[in-house]
Design a protein around this motif. Structure first.
Motif, PDB file in Angstrom:
ATOM      1  N   PHE A  12       0.820  -1.220   0.000  1.00 45.65           N
ATOM      2  CA  PHE A  12       0.000   0.000   0.000  1.00 45.65           C
ATOM      3  C   PHE A  12       0.850   1.265   0.000  1.00 45.65           C
ATOM      4  CE2 PHE A  12      -1.954   3.526   2.310  1.00 45.65           C
ATOM      5  CZ  PHE A  12      -3.055   3.750   1.504  1.00 45.65           C
ATOM      6  N   CYS A  14      -0.160   5.662  -0.295  1.00 45.60           N
ATOM      7  CA  CYS A  14      -1.144   6.717  -0.529  1.00 45.60           C
ATOM      8  C   CYS A  14      -0.859   7.372  -1.873  1.00 45.60           C
ATOM      9  CB  CYS A  14      -1.013   7.737   0.611  1.00 45.60           C
ATOM     10  SG  CYS A  14      -1.885   9.275   0.319  1.00 45.60           S
ATOM     11  N   ILE A  15      -1.908   7.696  -2.643  1.00 42.86           N
ATOM     12  CA  ILE A  15      -1.688   8.325  -3.949  1.00 42.86           C
ATOM     13  C   ILE A  15      -1.814   9.857  -3.873  1.00 42.86           C
ATOM     14  CG2 ILE A  15      -2.235   6.315  -5.372  1.00 42.86           C
ATOM     15  CD1 ILE A  15      -5.109   7.374  -5.623  1.00 42.86           C
ATOM     16  N   ALA A  16      -1.943  10.363  -2.653  1.00 46.72           N
ATOM     17  CA  ALA A  16      -1.869  11.810  -2.353  1.00 46.72           C
ATOM     18  C   ALA A  16      -2.644  12.701  -3.334  1.00 46.72           C
ATOM     19  CB  ALA A  16      -0.409  12.225  -2.240  1.00 46.72           C
ATOM     20  N   CYS A  19      -5.554  11.414  -5.458  1.00 48.99           N
ATOM     21  CA  CYS A  19      -6.712  10.819  -4.792  1.00 48.99           C
ATOM     22  C   CYS A  19      -7.945  11.708  -5.035  1.00 48.99           C
ATOM     23  CB  CYS A  19      -6.429  10.711  -3.298  1.00 48.99           C
ATOM     24  SG  CYS A  19      -7.799   9.988  -2.398  1.00 48.99           S
ATOM     25  N   HIS A  21     -10.895  11.178  -3.571  1.00 45.80           N
ATOM     26  CA  HIS A  21     -11.728  11.219  -2.364  1.00 45.80           C
ATOM     27  C   HIS A  21     -10.802  11.242  -1.155  1.00 45.80           C
ATOM     28  CE1 HIS A  21     -14.193   9.341  -5.521  1.00 45.80           C
ATOM     29  NE2 HIS A  21     -15.125  10.119  -5.023  1.00 45.80           N
ATOM     30  N   SER A  22     -10.061  12.329  -1.059  1.00 43.14           N
ATOM     31  CA  SER A  22      -9.020  12.406  -0.034  1.00 43.14           C
ATOM     32  C   SER A  22      -9.607  12.282   1.379  1.00 43.14           C
ATOM     33  CB  SER A  22      -8.296  13.751  -0.158  1.00 43.14           C
ATOM     34  OG  SER A  22      -7.465  13.932   0.949  1.00 43.14           O
ATOM     35  N   CYS A  23      -8.869  11.571   2.224  1.00 39.69           N
ATOM     36  CA  CYS A  23      -9.291  11.447   3.620  1.00 39.69           C
ATOM     37  C   CYS A  23      -9.048  12.757   4.376  1.00 39.69           C
ATOM     38  CB  CYS A  23      -8.557  10.291   4.292  1.00 39.69           C
ATOM     39  SG  CYS A  23      -6.779  10.368   4.084  1.00 39.69           S
ATOM     40  N   HIS A  98      -4.021   6.231   8.725  1.00 41.88           N
ATOM     41  CA  HIS A  98      -5.098   5.991   7.763  1.00 41.88           C
ATOM     42  C   HIS A  98      -4.549   5.332   6.504  1.00 41.88           C
ATOM     43  CE1 HIS A  98      -9.116   6.673   6.185  1.00 41.88           C
ATOM     44  NE2 HIS A  98      -8.529   6.900   5.033  1.00 41.88           N
ATOM     45  N   PRO A  99      -5.204   4.343   5.908  1.00 42.72           N
ATOM     46  CA  PRO A  99      -6.533   3.775   6.184  1.00 42.72           C
ATOM     47  C   PRO A  99      -6.476   2.434   6.936  1.00 42.72           C
ATOM     48  CG  PRO A  99      -5.847   3.104   4.017  1.00 42.72           C
ATOM     49  CD  PRO A  99      -4.673   3.822   4.631  1.00 42.72           C
ATOM     50  N   CYS A 117     -10.597   4.011   1.499  1.00 44.53           N
ATOM     51  CA  CYS A 117      -9.494   4.696   0.792  1.00 44.53           C
ATOM     52  C   CYS A 117      -9.409   4.137  -0.620  1.00 44.53           C
ATOM     53  CB  CYS A 117      -8.202   4.452   1.561  1.00 44.53           C
ATOM     54  SG  CYS A 117      -6.715   4.661   0.577  1.00 44.53           S
ATOM     55  N   GLU A 118      -9.415   5.030  -1.628  1.00 43.12           N
ATOM     56  CA  GLU A 118      -9.467   4.494  -2.992  1.00 43.12           C
ATOM     57  C   GLU A 118      -8.185   3.769  -3.399  1.00 43.12           C
ATOM     58  OE1 GLU A 118     -10.427   8.411  -4.759  1.00 43.12           O
ATOM     59  OE2 GLU A 118      -8.812   7.975  -6.147  1.00 43.12           O
ATOM     60  N   ALA A 119      -7.052   4.150  -2.822  1.00 44.56           N
ATOM     61  CA  ALA A 119      -5.814   3.422  -3.153  1.00 44.56           C
ATOM     62  C   ALA A 119      -5.862   2.008  -2.554  1.00 44.56           C
ATOM     63  CB  ALA A 119      -4.601   4.180  -2.620  1.00 44.56           C
TER      64      ALA A 119
HETATM   65  S1  SF4 Z   1      -7.916   8.303   1.051  1.00 47.82           S
HETATM   66 FE1  SF4 Z   1      -6.121   6.933   0.828  1.00 47.82          FE
HETATM   67  S2  SF4 Z   1      -5.143   7.513  -1.130  1.00 47.82           S
HETATM   68 FE2  SF4 Z   1      -6.590   9.168  -0.556  1.00 47.82          FE
HETATM   69  S3  SF4 Z   1      -5.323  10.699   0.543  1.00 47.82           S
HETATM   70 FE3  SF4 Z   1      -6.216   9.304   2.111  1.00 47.82          FE
HETATM   71  S4  SF4 Z   1      -4.703   7.631   2.413  1.00 47.82           S
HETATM   72 FE4  SF4 Z   1      -4.172   8.720   0.503  1.00 47.82          FE
END
Ligand code: SF4
Length: 308
Positions: A12, A14-16, A19, A21-23, A98-99, A117-119
């Motif tokens: 895993f 994060c695609i920052a 993304c 649908h950012s958290c 997260h996540p 989390c979409e990633a």
């Molecule tokens: S939801 Fe997942 S991919 Fe999107 S910003 Fe948060 S941790 Fe990164």
């Protein structure tokens, strides 16, 4: 303490800024005490911004979201100002974690990646092999009788969920038969009304539930058999350990089966029934249902009553 995870866990990232649908949008972010102390020690412009954008409520510090519910440190380019200026280690525990989710046993912790989390959704649903659990940290593990039983039972459920001699629809039936569980006899339209009565965050979810009202049946496209298998295994892995708290395993299995059917039924009413549409739907379902303990409890109670 033994630490266990699905075998894809380490892949895993994060695609920052990519993304959608950012958290960092729409969620309240509590800041742990150590990080809050650290933020108070930061000087200069960033220190001023931290002071201005953190509020303490009931003894807990959190970031003050802007009018669009964005974290004040999420910049227009989709990147985090704190990471840019202070590095990743400056993140509070919740942001750094997260996540991930965890299930705790007496001498074992299971960790996983949440589908909100979409990633993580992309990673989990795109696995092609039969997912296994791996040990990330090895240590002595003495489990209680209930824990031993639950893990053995869940392994049997994994085997049914991953038995590719059957379609996923058949595997869902096989799971219910194996456990002697009945789901309430309700049409998808009736399920839609129940889900509409739960707490909802996003209007898009309401639209999906309105689609569910029109579904009479569901079919899992053959091209999506493996992603649906991964979804089912994820749900069993994540939710069955909650039975250690309330002694009710049937509702967790019922919830896993029901969730797959609901998602498949909504997907069958979507314009496209492809991997991208499934990922979007799974992420939304997870955010709306799995990440609301209140919603989970309502569904578990309903499924418990059915099998009491
Ligand atoms: S939801 Fe997942 S991919 Fe999107 S910003 Fe948060 S941790 Fe990164």
């Amino acid at each position: 303490m033994k630490l266990i995870a699905p075998d894809y866990y380490d892949k895993f990232s994060c695609i920052a800024d990519r993304c959608r649908h950012s958290c960092c949008v729409g969620w309240e972010i509590d800041i742990d005490e150590n990080t809050y102390e650290y933020y108070k020690s930061i000087g200069g412009e960033l220190g001023k911004a931290l002071q201005a954008n953190i509020a303490v409520c009931d003894g807990t510090a959190n970031f003050t979201l802007d009018e669009n519910e964005r974290c004040p440190f999420l910049e227009k380019d989709g990147l985090c100002r704190l990471i840019k200026e202070l590095g990743e280690s400056s993140l509070c525990n919740i942001c750094a974690d997260h996540p991930r989710f965890r299930s705790f046993y007496s001498q074992r912790t299971e960790i996983g990646l949440g589908l909100c989390c979409e990633a993580a959704t992309d990673l989990i649903l795109s696995q092609q092999h039969k997912v296994t659990l791996v040990t990330l940290e090895d240590d002595e593990e003495t489990l209680t009788e209930d824990e031993e039983y639950l893990l053995k039972y869940r392994n049997q459920l994994f085997a049914i969920a991953q038995d590719r001699d059957f379609t996923v629809e058949e595997r869902l039936e096989n799971l219910l038969d194996f456990c002697g569980i009945d789901l309430p006899e309700k049409s998808f339209s009736e399920w839609a009304e129940i889900y509409l009565s739960l707490e909802r965050l996003d209007e898009e979810w309401t639209d999906k539930l309105n689609l569910l009202k029109k579904a009479e049946t569901y079919a899992i496209p053959s091209s999506l058999e493996i992603p649906f298998e991964q979804l089912l295994v994820y749900l069993l892995y994540r939710h069955i350990p909650s039975a250690l708290d309330d002694g009710d395993i049937a509702s967790k299995i019922g919830f896993s089966v029901l969730s797959v059917r609901i998602i498949a039924a909504i997907l069958s009413r979507e314009e496209k029934q492809d991997f991208e549409a499934l990922k979007q739907l799974v992420r939304l379902y997870s955010s709306e249902i799995e990440y609301s303990q209140e919603n989970l409890n309502t569904l578990w109670d309903l499924l418990y009553e059915q099998n009491d």
